[in-house]
Design a protein around this motif. Structure first.
Motif, PDB file in Angstrom:
ATOM      1  N   ALA A 277       0.832  -1.213   0.000  1.00 37.61           N
ATOM      2  CA  ALA A 277       0.000   0.000   0.000  1.00 37.61           C
ATOM      3  C   ALA A 277       0.861   1.255   0.000  1.00 37.61           C
ATOM      4  CB  ALA A 277      -0.976  -0.027   1.161  1.00 37.61           C
ATOM      5  N   ASN A 278       1.240   1.743   1.153  1.00 35.75           N
ATOM      6  CA  ASN A 278       1.983   3.004   1.250  1.00 35.75           C
ATOM      7  C   ASN A 278       3.487   2.845   1.058  1.00 35.75           C
ATOM      8  OD1 ASN A 278      -0.291   4.704   1.944  1.00 35.75           O
ATOM      9  ND2 ASN A 278      -0.327   3.624   3.896  1.00 35.75           N
ATOM     10  N   PHE A 279       3.938   1.644   0.795  1.00 35.59           N
ATOM     11  CA  PHE A 279       5.371   1.394   0.669  1.00 35.59           C
ATOM     12  C   PHE A 279       5.641   0.614  -0.620  1.00 35.59           C
ATOM     13  CE2 PHE A 279       4.172   1.711   5.098  1.00 35.59           C
ATOM     14  CZ  PHE A 279       5.044   2.699   5.561  1.00 35.59           C
ATOM     15  N   ARG A 280       6.870   0.101  -0.777  1.00 33.74           N
ATOM     16  CA  ARG A 280       7.281  -0.564  -2.008  1.00 33.74           C
ATOM     17  C   ARG A 280       7.856  -1.943  -1.661  1.00 33.74           C
ATOM     18  NH1 ARG A 280       7.513   4.381  -1.680  1.00 33.74           N
ATOM     19  NH2 ARG A 280       9.297   4.261  -0.280  1.00 33.74           N
ATOM     20  N   VAL A 281       7.092  -2.979  -1.948  1.00 34.24           N
ATOM     21  CA  VAL A 281       7.498  -4.310  -1.531  1.00 34.24           C
ATOM     22  C   VAL A 281       8.739  -4.783  -2.282  1.00 34.24           C
ATOM     23  CG1 VAL A 281       6.043  -5.607  -3.160  1.00 34.24           C
ATOM     24  CG2 VAL A 281       6.626  -6.602  -0.923  1.00 34.24           C
ATOM     25  N   VAL A 282       8.903  -4.393  -3.527  1.00 32.84           N
ATOM     26  CA  VAL A 282      10.077  -4.824  -4.288  1.00 32.84           C
ATOM     27  C   VAL A 282      11.354  -4.326  -3.620  1.00 32.84           C
ATOM     28  CG1 VAL A 282      11.317  -4.559  -6.461  1.00 32.84           C
ATOM     29  CG2 VAL A 282       8.879  -5.056  -6.485  1.00 32.84           C
ATOM     30  N   GLN A 283      11.369  -3.052  -3.253  1.00 34.50           N
ATOM     31  CA  GLN A 283      12.555  -2.495  -2.618  1.00 34.50           C
ATOM     32  C   GLN A 283      12.781  -3.119  -1.244  1.00 34.50           C
ATOM     33  OE1 GLN A 283      13.556  -1.443  -5.456  1.00 34.50           O
ATOM     34  NE2 GLN A 283      14.410   0.486  -4.698  1.00 34.50           N
ATOM     35  N   GLU A 284      11.703  -3.364  -0.534  1.00 33.63           N
ATOM     36  CA  GLU A 284      11.821  -3.999   0.780  1.00 33.63           C
ATOM     37  C   GLU A 284      12.412  -5.399   0.649  1.00 33.63           C
ATOM     38  OE1 GLU A 284       8.683  -5.956   3.850  1.00 33.63           O
ATOM     39  OE2 GLU A 284       8.270  -3.872   3.287  1.00 33.63           O
ATOM     40  N   LEU A 285      11.896  -6.169  -0.313  1.00 35.05           N
ATOM     41  CA  LEU A 285      12.403  -7.523  -0.504  1.00 35.05           C
ATOM     42  C   LEU A 285      13.853  -7.512  -0.973  1.00 35.05           C
ATOM     43  CD1 LEU A 285       9.298  -9.216  -2.165  1.00 35.05           C
ATOM     44  CD2 LEU A 285      10.177  -9.627   0.144  1.00 35.05           C
ATOM     45  N   GLU A 286      14.191  -6.573  -1.846  1.00 32.96           N
ATOM     46  CA  GLU A 286      15.578  -6.486  -2.290  1.00 32.96           C
ATOM     47  C   GLU A 286      16.505  -6.275  -1.102  1.00 32.96           C
ATOM     48  OE1 GLU A 286      18.408  -4.055  -5.442  1.00 32.96           O
ATOM     49  OE2 GLU A 286      16.673  -3.040  -4.585  1.00 32.96           O
ATOM     50  N   ALA A 287      16.164  -5.339  -0.230  1.00 35.32           N
ATOM     51  CA  ALA A 287      17.004  -5.067   0.935  1.00 35.32           C
ATOM     52  C   ALA A 287      17.087  -6.280   1.849  1.00 35.32           C
ATOM     53  CB  ALA A 287      16.452  -3.861   1.694  1.00 35.32           C
ATOM     54  N   GLN A 288      15.960  -6.956   2.020  1.00 39.45           N
ATOM     55  CA  GLN A 288      15.930  -8.114   2.904  1.00 39.45           C
ATOM     56  C   GLN A 288      16.810  -9.233   2.368  1.00 39.45           C
ATOM     57  OE1 GLN A 288      11.926  -9.451   3.623  1.00 39.45           O
ATOM     58  NE2 GLN A 288      12.460 -10.467   5.529  1.00 39.45           N
ATOM     59  N   PHE A 289      16.699  -9.525   1.089  1.00 36.94           N
ATOM     60  CA  PHE A 289      17.474 -10.620   0.506  1.00 36.94           C
ATOM     61  C   PHE A 289      18.950 -10.246   0.361  1.00 36.94           C
ATOM     62  CE2 PHE A 289      13.345 -12.339  -0.488  1.00 36.94           C
ATOM     63  CZ  PHE A 289      13.544 -13.707  -0.519  1.00 36.94           C
ATOM     64  N   ARG A 290      19.223  -9.033  -0.072  1.00 41.52           N
ATOM     65  CA  ARG A 290      20.627  -8.630  -0.193  1.00 41.52           C
ATOM     66  C   ARG A 290      21.292  -8.596   1.177  1.00 41.52           C
ATOM     67  NH1 ARG A 290      22.393  -6.190  -5.011  1.00 41.52           N
ATOM     68  NH2 ARG A 290      23.806  -4.797  -3.889  1.00 41.52           N
ATOM     69  N   GLY A 291      20.547  -8.126   2.176  1.00 37.97           N
ATOM     70  CA  GLY A 291      21.090  -8.120   3.531  1.00 37.97           C
ATOM     71  C   GLY A 291      21.375  -9.513   4.043  1.00 37.97           C
ATOM     72  N   ALA A 292      20.601 -10.489   3.578  1.00 35.44           N
ATOM     73  CA  ALA A 292      20.814 -11.883   3.983  1.00 35.44           C
ATOM     74  C   ALA A 292      21.888 -12.567   3.144  1.00 35.44           C
ATOM     75  CB  ALA A 292      19.510 -12.661   3.882  1.00 35.44           C
ATOM     76  N   GLY A 293      22.422 -11.882   2.149  1.00 33.84           N
ATOM     77  CA  GLY A 293      23.511 -12.451   1.362  1.00 33.84           C
ATOM     78  C   GLY A 293      23.113 -13.088   0.053  1.00 33.84           C
ATOM     79  N   TRP A 294      21.893 -12.826  -0.417  1.00 32.04           N
ATOM     80  CA  TRP A 294      21.428 -13.397  -1.673  1.00 32.04           C
ATOM     81  C   TRP A 294      21.818 -12.505  -2.847  1.00 32.04           C
ATOM     82  CZ3 TRP A 294      16.993 -17.104  -2.445  1.00 32.04           C
ATOM     83  CH2 TRP A 294      16.785 -17.899  -1.323  1.00 32.04           C
ATOM     84  N   ASN A 295      21.917 -13.134  -4.003  1.00 29.64           N
ATOM     85  CA  ASN A 295      22.025 -12.406  -5.255  1.00 29.64           C
ATOM     86  C   ASN A 295      20.614 -11.987  -5.679  1.00 29.64           C
ATOM     87  OD1 ASN A 295      23.065 -11.524  -7.832  1.00 29.64           O
ATOM     88  ND2 ASN A 295      22.318 -13.440  -8.716  1.00 29.64           N
TER      89      ASN A 295
END
Length: 894
Positions: A277-295
């Motif tokens: 809704a008020n945020f951006r799930v793609v950017q959130e998921l990118e940060a979450q996965f990159r922070g966890a060490g994923w490509n």
């Protein structure tokens, strides 16, 4: 106080600066760019510099978010190897039939989901045409975790390739006749097609990670070459809210599982509305996965956006995309161009200028349909890059429009998850959009027709050729049944002969048995011990140095207990999966091992041991996933019962797991009292699950941490152990104070550790009250009930069968008193098939911290309480005076 302008962050002041002048020059350069070209240019340069540093392998913190654009630029996309026109035709047929089968089924009220596959069609089709390896090639093929709500599209594809008939499509969600299709991926219901159940959201991604990890486990232990097997998990962006979806991301990166790819369909919609809704799930998921060490690979925009990005010389478009929330972008997909010009491009003068050179048709194409997940070239580029990336798992964030090609009534509507059908006119519009040769006359009966180009059509030939090149149909489940030889009897002998004068808890008895079985030359290597930490609690430390704890890195440190006999040994080919504190992860391990017989043609024998309170209660959803996936293995609830785990208290005291387990038809539940019972149950379990005629069941055993002398097995009790009930002894077997021949009689029945309470009660009844009690061991209340229910069902077919529990107790004199360390509902499961007067004692209510004796007195299940309850039964029958009950209570201080 804030730092002065130009001063480095205080945390970096701790690091020595060998060249402060050079550092100052870098800072001055950045200041100059910001002053001359603006802060946005400075931000851009910093991001590009960090991206370059990361690509060069410099040891810097990762940039967790990149711009809201495709990771792979159009110019860098590889050449597409397929026939795009032919693949578009195949995809169109699959889109049509997926929507048709759900719409046709809606007249029966069975429902279905249309919009999910409509958005994700190209994500699947590109994989089927070019990437997903089938089961007929060398190795095990790929493992596909299909998003549950996309199942109509998978059925449509199987219809196109001839594996599913039109009649079966018409029986979607109507399985009772035997020729239907299950609603979602259910291997137990359609075992030749579905390999993994995924619709219990969150369990698919968790299981996919542990499946990829188990593939490496088999490889490192030299059991199966899984080097060419890749795990693909298709997920929804809303599904990522489930805690299980992201619970093991760090494990995947830590173990460098580059044999794993998540494909997240980012259509920006949950079941009832926008994902963020008020945020951006793609950017959130990118940060979450990159922070966890994923490509991370983002495939967001289709080729129509190329012109817009080329015109964006100031970065205004990219900045605007980065700030628009999901719900607003969903709205753009449904509104006219005037609205988009005003609300998107009207944000600033730079965007107004950019929009001035764009046609209405171009804006409509970009905002209504052009997404990276809808173009096979974009998807192909992302998949190829994922397979080529080494050293880490990959997540592909593909943006789509939910309900794509289904028309304005469906696309990006909040309610489309609940919309089950299209009108005839909507189907005709869809037909025209997809270019399908379906005449108006096909709708003459008011029903939408299925479409098929013909078994010998170019489309079907192309589809079959592509699948042949990739190793056969997909998805598919192919079982290559391999029977395991029965272990040598010597492994079971120590438990059958008892422990002599030595005390041994049944938890330790089970671990000792498995340790011996792991030494078996034929099947020993196939055992997979799994524990969510606290292996020492269950006496498993003796397995550490001999079996080793699995680690893909081996042991890169000197363990602190290296000088001890049972030190903590990790090994690349280690056999034990010691998961840390994650019951969900351990259960996902167990599922992967339990189903290896089908996934890889390699039967494994896993046993998963845990605090019984933290098994079924915490991960029962995964137990159903295990049953659906037709898994085989041993689940062991240790420190079982509500009163044996002294001092731990309410949340550790399990008095109900057998009730939860009894709800699962695939679970065979046993509560053995003695070590020899464990030996008999495990031996028969190996036969039933891994023998010549394997059954699709798994076992739940509860074992206890209370040391007791373990007797030798009496003669002739094996059948009773396996069926759930046998007479352990009679009052006449008592060495002292045997009751008189005409004494009142009672039958005492117990499971698990409660057997010891009724054995003591048997002596008290004889010595203090001249009551003759026989003792029965009820190894499985659940199996007794299962057998009785089958007899009831047979009666409806005209077959007269007597339940085993009724036959076993036939002729037994006096009332029956059943006792356990569980709620009374557990032994009460069999009450209606017991012809004698029946009552029970149990541990209903919350657990508490106390000694075992104190807890048992509190719940009224200790030996003295059992005596009073037995006397009360006899008093009601007039076989002892009522005063005996009062006298017993006073004598025992109750």
């Amino acid at each position: 106080m804030s730092d002065p302008v130009g001063k480095l962050p205080s945390e970096l002041d701790q690091l020595p600066d060998r060249d402060t002048e050079e550092t100052a020059e870098w800072a001055a350069s950045l200041d100059a760019v910001a002053k001359a070209a603006g802060t946005r240019r400075a931000e851009y340069l910093l991001r590009r510099t960090l991206q370059h540093a990361e690509a060069a392998g410099l040891a810097l913190p990762k940039l967790l978010e990149t711009d809201y654009v495709n990771t792979i630029p159009t110019a860098a996309e590889p050449e597409f190897p397929g026939d795009e026109e032919m693949e578009a035709k195949i995809t169109a047929w699959n889109r049509w039939n997926a929507a048709a089968m759900v719409t046709r089924g809606s007249k029966y009220g069975v429902g279905g989901h249309i919009a999910t596959f409509a958005s994700a069609a190209w994500l699947y089709e590109t994989g089927f045409q070019h990437f997903f390896r089938g089961k007929e090639a060398d190795g095990s093929g790929d493992q596909l975790y299909i998003q549950g709500h996309a199942s109509p599209g998978i059925y449509a594809r199987a219809f196109l390739d001839g594996r599913i008939s039109e009649q079966q499509l018409d029986n979607f969600r109507q399985e009772s006749g035997g020729n239907g299709l299950p609603s979602y991926p259910h291997p137990r219901r359609l075992p030749w097609l579905w390999e993994f159940p995924t619709v219990s959201m969150g369990l698919g991604p968790l299981s996919a990670i542990y499946q990829a990890r188990f593939n490496r486990y088999l490889q490192n232990r030299s059991i199966k070459d899984t080097a060419n097997s890749h795990v693909w998990a298709f997920l929804g962006d809303g599904e990522m809210d489930e805690p299980e979806s992201t619970a093991a991301l760090a494990l995947a990166s830590r173990e460098q599982l580059d044999n794993l790819t998540f494909v997240i369909n980012c259509n920006l919609q949950r079941l009832d509305g926008p994902v963020r809704a008020n945020f951006r799930v793609v950017q959130e998921l990118e940060a979450q996965f990159r922070g966890a060490g994923w490509n991370v690979i983002k495939s967001l925009w289709g080729s129509a956006w190329d012109e817009l990005f080329q015109l964006d010389t100031t970065g205004a478009l990219v900045r605007r995309l980065r700030e628009v929330p999901d719900a607003q972008f969903q709205t753009y997909a449904t509104r006219d161009v005037a609205y988009i010009r005003q609300h998107f491009f009207g944000a600033n003068a730079e965007l107004v200028q950019l929009a001035g050179v764009l046609s209405d048709a171009k804006i409509a194409e970009c905002f209504h349909s052009s997404r990276g997940g809808h173009e096979p070239r974009k998807v192909y580029a992302a998949y190829k890059a994922a397979l080529e990336h080494k050293g880490a798992p990959t997540v592909i964030l593909a943006q789509t429009v939910k309900g794509y090609t289904l028309g304005a009534g469906f696309e990006s509507k909040n309610a489309n998850h609940q919309m089950k059908k299209l009108t005839i006119d909507e189907f005709k519009d869809m037909r025209d959009l997809l270019g399908l040769p379906i005449p108006d006359s096909a709708f003459a009966d008011g029903q939408v027709p299925y479409g098929h180009p013909g078994a010998d059509s170019p489309e079907v030939r192309y589809l079959n050729e592509r699948r042949a090149a990739l190793g056969g149909p997909a998805p598919a489940r192919k079982v290559r049944q391999v029977a395991l030889p029965a272990p040598a009897d010597r492994s079971f002998a120590p438990l059958l002969k008892g422990s002599g004068k030595q005390e041994m808890a049944t938890t330790m008895a089970f671990v000792r048995l498995v340790k011996d079985l792991m030494r078996d030359k034929e099947t020993g290597k196939r055992w997979v011990p799994i524990v969510p930490d606290e292996a020492r609690t269950f006496g498993m430390e003796s397995l550490f140095p001999s079996a080793g704890i699995y680690s893909p890195l081996g042991q890169t440190y000197e363990p602190v207990d290296r000088d001890q006999l049972m030190y903590y040994k990790e090994a690349k080919d280690g056999q034990i999966l010691n998961e840390g504190i994650t019951e969900a992860g351990a259960m996902a391990d167990f599922i992967a091992a339990c189903t290896s017989y089908a996934t890889h043609g390699e039967p494994m024998i896993p046993f998963y041991i845990f605090y019984s309170m933290f098994g079924w209660q915490r991960t029962a959803d995964q137990m159903w996933q295990l049953a659906d996936q037709l898994g085989k293995g041993f689940i062991v609830g240790a420190t079982a019962g509500r009163t044996t785990l002294t001092g731990e208290g309410l949340q550790h005291a399990d008095g109900h797991s057998h009730l939860i387990a009894s709800t699962n038809p695939a679970s065979l539940n046993y509560d053995p009292a003695f070590a020899y019972e464990i030996a008999v149950i495990v031996k028969d379990g190996l036969r039933r699950m891994y023998g010549e005629q394997p059954e699709d069941v798994f076992y739940y055993l509860t074992v206890y941490n209370e040391p007791k002398v373990q007797p030798a097995m009496p003669e002739g009790v094996e059948e009773g152990i396996l069926k759930g009930l046998y007479r352990f002894n009679t009052a006449a077997d008592l060495a002292e104070a045997a009751p008189a021949a005409d004494a009142p009689k009672v039958q005492l029945m117990a499971s698990g550790t409660a057997i010891h309470w009724i054995l003591e009660a048997q002596k008290l009844l004889a010595a203090d009250w001249n009551v003759s009690a026989d003792v029965w061991s009820a190894t499985s209340w659940g199996e007794l009930r299962r057998d009785a229910l089958e007899c009831d069902e047979a009666l409806l077919r005209g077959e007269v069968r007597t339940p085993y529990v009724t036959r076993a107790l036939e002729g037994a004199q006096g009332p029956v008193l059943a006792v356990s360390d569980w709620m009374r509902q557990v032994p009460d499961q069999i009450s209606q098939w017991v012809e004698q007067d029946y009552t029970s004692l149990g541990t209903d209510g919350f657990g508490l911290s106390d000694t075992r004796e104190g807890a048992r007195r509190h719940f009224g299940v200790d030996a003295q309480s059992i005596v009073v309850a037995a006397l009360a039964q006899l008093a009601r029958r007039g076989e002892v005076p009522a005063s005996a009950v009062k006298e017993a209570r006073e004598r025992y201080g109750l």
